[in-house]
Write a protein that holds these residues in place. Structure first.
Motif, short mmCIF file in Angstrom:
data_model
loop_
_atom_site.label_atom_id
_atom_site.label_comp_id
_atom_site.label_asym_id
_atom_site.label_seq_id
_atom_site.Cartn_x
_atom_site.Cartn_y
_atom_site.Cartn_z
N ALA A 12 -8.03 -0.91 -5.81
CA ALA A 12 -9.28 -0.44 -5.24
C ALA A 12 -9.28 0.92 -4.43
CB ALA A 12 -9.75 -1.38 -4.31
N LEU A 13 -8.35 1.04 -3.62
CA LEU A 13 -8.26 2.49 -2.98
C LEU A 13 -6.60 2.58 -2.58
CD1 LEU A 13 -11.11 1.83 -0.75
CD2 LEU A 13 -10.72 3.79 -1.57
N GLY A 14 -6.27 3.52 -2.78
CA GLY A 14 -4.76 3.81 -2.26
C GLY A 14 -4.18 3.34 -3.76
N LEU A 15 -4.85 3.93 -4.64
CA LEU A 15 -4.49 3.60 -6.11
C LEU A 15 -3.33 3.82 -6.65
CD1 LEU A 15 -8.00 4.70 -7.10
CD2 LEU A 15 -7.33 3.56 -5.22
N THR A 16 -2.72 4.96 -6.35
CA THR A 16 -1.47 5.49 -6.93
C THR A 16 -0.23 4.77 -6.39
OG1 THR A 16 -2.06 7.45 -6.19
CG2 THR A 16 -2.52 7.45 -8.35
N HIS A 17 -0.20 3.91 -5.36
CA HIS A 17 1.05 3.52 -4.85
C HIS A 17 1.56 2.53 -5.54
CE1 HIS A 17 4.17 3.02 -1.71
NE2 HIS A 17 3.85 1.85 -1.81
N SER A 38 6.61 -0.31 -3.87
CA SER A 38 8.07 0.18 -4.50
C SER A 38 9.23 -0.97 -4.02
CB SER A 38 8.45 1.22 -3.60
OG SER A 38 8.39 0.91 -2.09
N GLU A 39 8.51 -2.14 -3.12
CA GLU A 39 9.51 -2.94 -2.80
C GLU A 39 8.92 -4.36 -2.78
OE1 GLU A 39 11.89 -4.02 1.34
OE2 GLU A 39 10.25 -2.16 1.09
N ARG A 68 1.58 -7.19 -2.36
CA ARG A 68 2.23 -5.93 -2.92
C ARG A 68 1.04 -4.64 -2.90
NH1 ARG A 68 4.28 -8.93 -8.03
NH2 ARG A 68 5.34 -10.58 -6.60
N GLY A 69 0.30 -4.62 -1.84
CA GLY A 69 -0.79 -3.47 -1.66
C GLY A 69 -2.11 -4.16 -2.30
N PRO A 70 -2.84 -3.08 -2.14
CA PRO A 70 -4.21 -3.55 -2.09
C PRO A 70 -4.46 -4.13 -3.77
CG PRO A 70 -4.16 -1.19 -1.50
CD PRO A 70 -2.58 -1.77 -1.56
N GLU A 71 -5.32 -5.16 -3.96
CA GLU A 71 -5.56 -5.60 -5.40
C GLU A 71 -6.48 -4.43 -6.09
OE1 GLU A 71 -4.60 -8.20 -6.37
OE2 GLU A 71 -4.31 -9.69 -4.79
N THR A 84 -7.36 0.66 -11.92
CA THR A 84 -6.41 0.96 -10.84
C THR A 84 -6.91 0.14 -9.45
OG1 THR A 84 -8.06 2.79 -10.45
CG2 THR A 84 -5.89 3.22 -11.39
#
Ligand code: HEM
Ligand code: CU
Lengths: 214, 668
Positions: A9-14, A17-18, A25-28, A7
């Protein structure tokens, strides 16, 4: 035993969305973040060695009437040492390949060979240090020798730490199998081991080759 | 058995350190008893000491910095008192060897254990929130870094009770710091404490560079990152490249002292100029490690309280990165007088002045941000304006010092002391106070009292000028730094003004404590219900105050340069929030005592090395290694926050924010 999936690193489940069209596209995922952080650490280690190289370069001629580079260094001994370390880096690469295929036996075999070659390297280095000290060319003799022992010894300390790490890695793989977090650590270990190789090539050139020029 | 440690190491015969020690021990004991009585240990242990939450770690860093600020200030006022008393026939109240320890401890503590933890504390607290993520890249390592810094601070303070501190100045130049000239434990305290905290700093740098480059909210591209994040990135890049050099130079000095090596000794071919070069290769960039995040804080404050986007955002980013690089190319201006020759001095002099250009760009950007904005004169804005006035003068005296011929005249004089305090107090300390006021409500859910905050500002502002402007004058008259006794009585008035100035700063520090206590007492009047007390522009104001452990229920999608401002304006215009997202369970790292335990062993080992108690040193090393292996062996590093909890919290937050935004859209 927990199952750890790949998953971010953090903020995993997002799930981004766009797509912003900017490539962010968010955290690696952890398999990128962890080796990246480790790689930065290795870079800082390289800076550390640069400072040691700078010290050596400043002090190499300050032998205070004591022995100088060409009297102390032997190319053939160092050549063997170098070859042992280079091959061990190659074998470490083989271990990574077999680990990716989750082949327990061969991974352990290659890791053992990596470690043994590392031990050969360390043995030769200790032998060299021992004879130098016995000849009265220890680090207290002159500023040149202080910087030599510090630079080469620091590399040797890194190799020793690497061997300890290698031992715990083998135990972890044995006990826990090829879980993602173990694989990440193994990757970090191999980065470390290759980096030591690169630093050694610099030491070999700057200290031993240049030091034994006729 | 106990190496060099004997009863003689305890200062029974010296009243000043003895009384100080007793008072501090009694105070610590009292605090300990009070916490025990209140039954707060489990809370402290679970919520702070073992926490992997970047916000909690940030708070701990700032508490450490504030406590050490009191210590560093106590040293400063003692020096000022001595220099006011020891004039002409009088010898003052501090013997020379004690005075020398004080200025060394003051400088070391202020830079390493006040300014550094303060700055790192803000980066911890703010950066993940501004990036719109849940934590730093390596939360456990973050906790370890903090506790390593704390062990360094502990060791330095221990030198007050047991043994002595270095008498070498804050950079411990050889050959004075070599065994031959400083045989006691003082320099060893210095070396060991800085080595331990230095490891923590390198780990911090790894952590934050990774966090900023690899974990950002969706859509948060580089040129959408808040300026504070940029400055934090620059600062951490410098740390990553500079601190290993410090490690090396201090390790070399340790080898000289402990094992008889000859790096910097007078005999055996040693070269003490090597030390000067290496320490300043670290030391000059260090200044920018501190001041760049300070610039970031001013940028946030300027934009928020002017109600305008930051003027020249891209030039600000560019200037930051330019400073990041140039800061490595000027170190030699710290020893113009040591015979490098005219050409080299000229090159480094010009390089030093070039840094003034990006810095000037920044000053104009802040001014133009305020110009035409609706400036709200809150406490942080006071600091911003005070900073611009003070820093410009400090920068100009810096340009003077960067001219080699001028430096030959004022080198090592009080002029230099005035210059660096001007940039570091006007630049860094003011920013830290501004940031403290600005982000306090985010951390604790209520704002600080404004009137007391302004009083604190005036104390710092007036006190600073009274304390340091006289030093410029004295410096021109030839007063050198680090003087324990003043032989020229005509300097007395200026020294007394400087003492009064320091006392006013002291009043400011006392008022800071009063402000904190008073604000806690009256917090109900100033609650930050909405999470956005200042009408902010960056993502930290999107979540509630204090934010939940995981910061955001879903990571924000970023559109445009000012992530939160854009979103807020849209919501106000449409009088509704974005559609409720699809909540998911959140995985967060668990607490861990690894950091405290590692730091405990590190401090033990450090103490043993200082006193040559070798068996204890080995024990400490084994302990640290064992805990490391134990940690690596665990499997459970994360716990899951169930989706129901996330949803419930988020709905409550949406309700509050909806109300707030509705009020805003009614009023516009
Ligand atoms: C709070 C108000 C402060 C006062 C009244 C103060 C006062 C002094 C004094 C009297 C000296 C000795 C000057 C001399 O050489 O004769 C000094 C040195 C120094 N101060 Fe401060 N200071 C303050 C804050 C700070 C801060 C915030 C920092 C850094 C973050 C700092 C860093 C230093 C350093 C590095 C030295 C040089 C120490 C040495 O000579 O080795 N000071 N200060
Ligand atoms: Cu500088």
């Amino acid at each position: 035993m927990s199952t750890i999936s790949e998953t971010p690193a953090l903020g995993l489940t997002h799930l981004g969305s766009e797509d912003t069209g900017l490539g962010h596209r968010g955290p690696e995922s952890k398999s990128i973040v962890v080796p990246y952080g480790f790689w930065l650490f290795v870079l800082s280690d390289m800076v550390l060695f640069s400072a040691l190289f700078a010290s050596y370069a400043t002090l190499v001629n300050n032998s205070d009437g004591g022995p100088t580079t060409s009297q102390l260094f032997h190319r053939d001994l160092v050549a063997v040492e170098t070859i042992a370390l280079l091959i061990s880096s190659f074998v470490c690469g083989l271990a990574m390949i077999t680990a990716k295929r989750k082949n327990m036996v061969w991974t352990q075999i290659w890791l053992v060979v990596t470690g043994l070659l590392g031990l050969v390297f360390l043995g030769i280095e200790l032998y060299e240090f021992g004879t130098m000290i016995a000849e009265g060319a220890g680090p207290q003799r002159s500023a040149f020798l202080s910087s030599f022992f510090t630079l080469v010894g620091c590399h040797g300390a890194h190799v020793t730490a690497g061997l300890l790490w290698l031992g715990t890695m083998m135990a972890q793989i044995w006990a826990k199998g090829f879980q993602p977090h173990i694989m990440r650590r193994l990757l970090c270990f191999s980065v470390f081991w290759h980096a030591l190789d690169i630093i050694w090539v610099a030491i070999f050139t700057i200290v031993y080759l240049i030091g034994t020029l006729p | 058995m106990f190496g060099r440690l004997t009863w003689g190491a305890i200062p029974f015969h010296e009243p000043i350190p003895l009384i100080t020690s007793i008072v501090i021990i009694l105070a610590l004991g009292a605090v300990g008893i009070w916490i025990t009585r209140k039954g707060w240990w489990p809370y402290l242990w679970n919520e702070y000491i073992t926490s992997t939450d970047h916000k909690k770690i940030g708070v701990m860093y700032i508490v450490l910095a504030l406590v050490m600020l009191v210590r560093g200030f106590a040293d400063a006022i003692m020096m000022r008192a001595q220099q006011s008393l020891a004039i002409g026939a009088s010898q003052g109240y501090l013997p020379p060897e004690h005075y020398n320890q004080i200025f060394s401890a003051h400088g070391t503590i202020m830079i390493f254990f006040v300014a550094m933890p303060f700055v790192i504390g803000f980066m911890n607290f703010v950066v993940p929130l501004q990036l719109g993520v849940r934590d730093v890249a390596f939360p456990t390592m973050n906790n370890v870094s903090f506790w390593l810094s704390a062990s360094g601070a502990l060791l330095i303070n221990l030198s007050l009770f047991i043994g002595e501190f270095a008498r070498t100045g804050w950079l411990a130049f050889p050959p004075l710091s070599e065994k031959a000239f400083s045989p006691g434990v003082g320099v060893d305290y210095y070396l060991v404490a800085l080595q331990i905290s230095g490891v923590g700093t390198v780990l911090t740098a790894v952590n934050f560079v990774t966090t900023i480059l690899k974990t950002r909210a969706p859509g948060m591209s580089y040129l959408r990152m808040p300026v504070f994040c940029w400055t934090a990135l620059a600062s951490n890049l410098i740390m990553l490249a500079a601190f290993p050099v410090l490690t090396v130079v201090l390790a070399e000095l340790m080898l000289d002292r402990y094992l008889g090596f000859h790096f910097f000794t007078n005999d055996g071919g040693g070269n003490s100029m090597l030390y000067m070069n290496l320490i300043w290769v670290w030391g000059h960039p260090e200044v920018y490690i501190l001041v760049l995040p300070a610039f970031g804080i001013y940028s946030e404050v300027a934009a928020t309280f002017s109600g305008k986007p930051l003027f020249g955002y891209r030039s600000m980013v560019f200037a930051t990165m330019a400073i990041c690089i140039i800061s490595y190319m000027v170190w030699l201006h710290h020893f113009f007088t040591m015979g490098a020759g005219g050409d080299i001095n000229a090159v480094f002099g010009i390089a030093s002045m070039i840094i003034g250009i990006p810095t000037g760009v920044k000053i104009y950007n802040w001014l133009f941000t305020m110009y035409g904005g609706r400036v709200r004169f809150t406490v942080p804005v006071y600091y911003l304006i005070g900073f611009m006035l003070t820093f410009v003068v400090g920068g100009l005296t810096g340009v003077l010092l960067a001219i080699p011929p001028v430096d030959f005249v004022v080198h090592n004089s009080l002029f230099l002391v005035a210059h660096f305090h001007q940039v570091i107090i006007g630049g860094v300390v003011f920013a830290l106070m501004a940031g403290y006021t600005y982000w306090f409500p985010k951390a604790f859910g209520f704002t600080l009292d404004e009137r007391l905050g302004k009083a604190v500002f005036w104390c710092w502002f007036i006190g600073f000028h009274l304390a340091f402007m006289p030093l410029y004058v004295l410096g021109f008259w030839g007063a050198t730094r680090r003087m324990q006794h003043i032989s020229d009585p005509s300097w007395a008035p200026w020294l007394n003004v400087a003492f009064v100035g320091a006392a006013i700063i002291g009043l400011g520090i006392v008022l800071t404590v009063v402000q904190l206590l008073y604000s806690i007492k009256t917090r109900d009047q100033r609650r930050d219900i909405t999470g956005d007390p200042w009408d902010g522009r960056t993502l930290e104001w999107l979540t509630l105050s204090p934010p939940p452990h995981y910061n955001f229920a879903v990571l924000p999608d970023v559109h445009g340069e000012e992530a939160y401002w854009t979103r807020k304006q849209t919501a106000i215009k449409q009088d509704q929030l974005i559609d409720e997202p699809d909540y998911q369970p959140i995985e967060m790292p668990v607490n861990t005592p690894t950091g405290v335990i590692v730091a405990f062993f590190a401090a033990l080992c450090g103490f043993a090395v200082i006193w040559y108690i070798w068996w204890l040193a080995i024990l400490g090393l084994i302990g640290a290694f064992a805990i490391f292996v134990w940690y690596a062996w665990r499997d459970e590093n994360e716990h899951i926050i169930p989706v129901e909890e996330v949803r419930a919290n988020a709905r409550e937050r949406r309700r509050i924010r909806m109300e707030h935004l509705h009020n805003l859209s009614q009023s516009t």
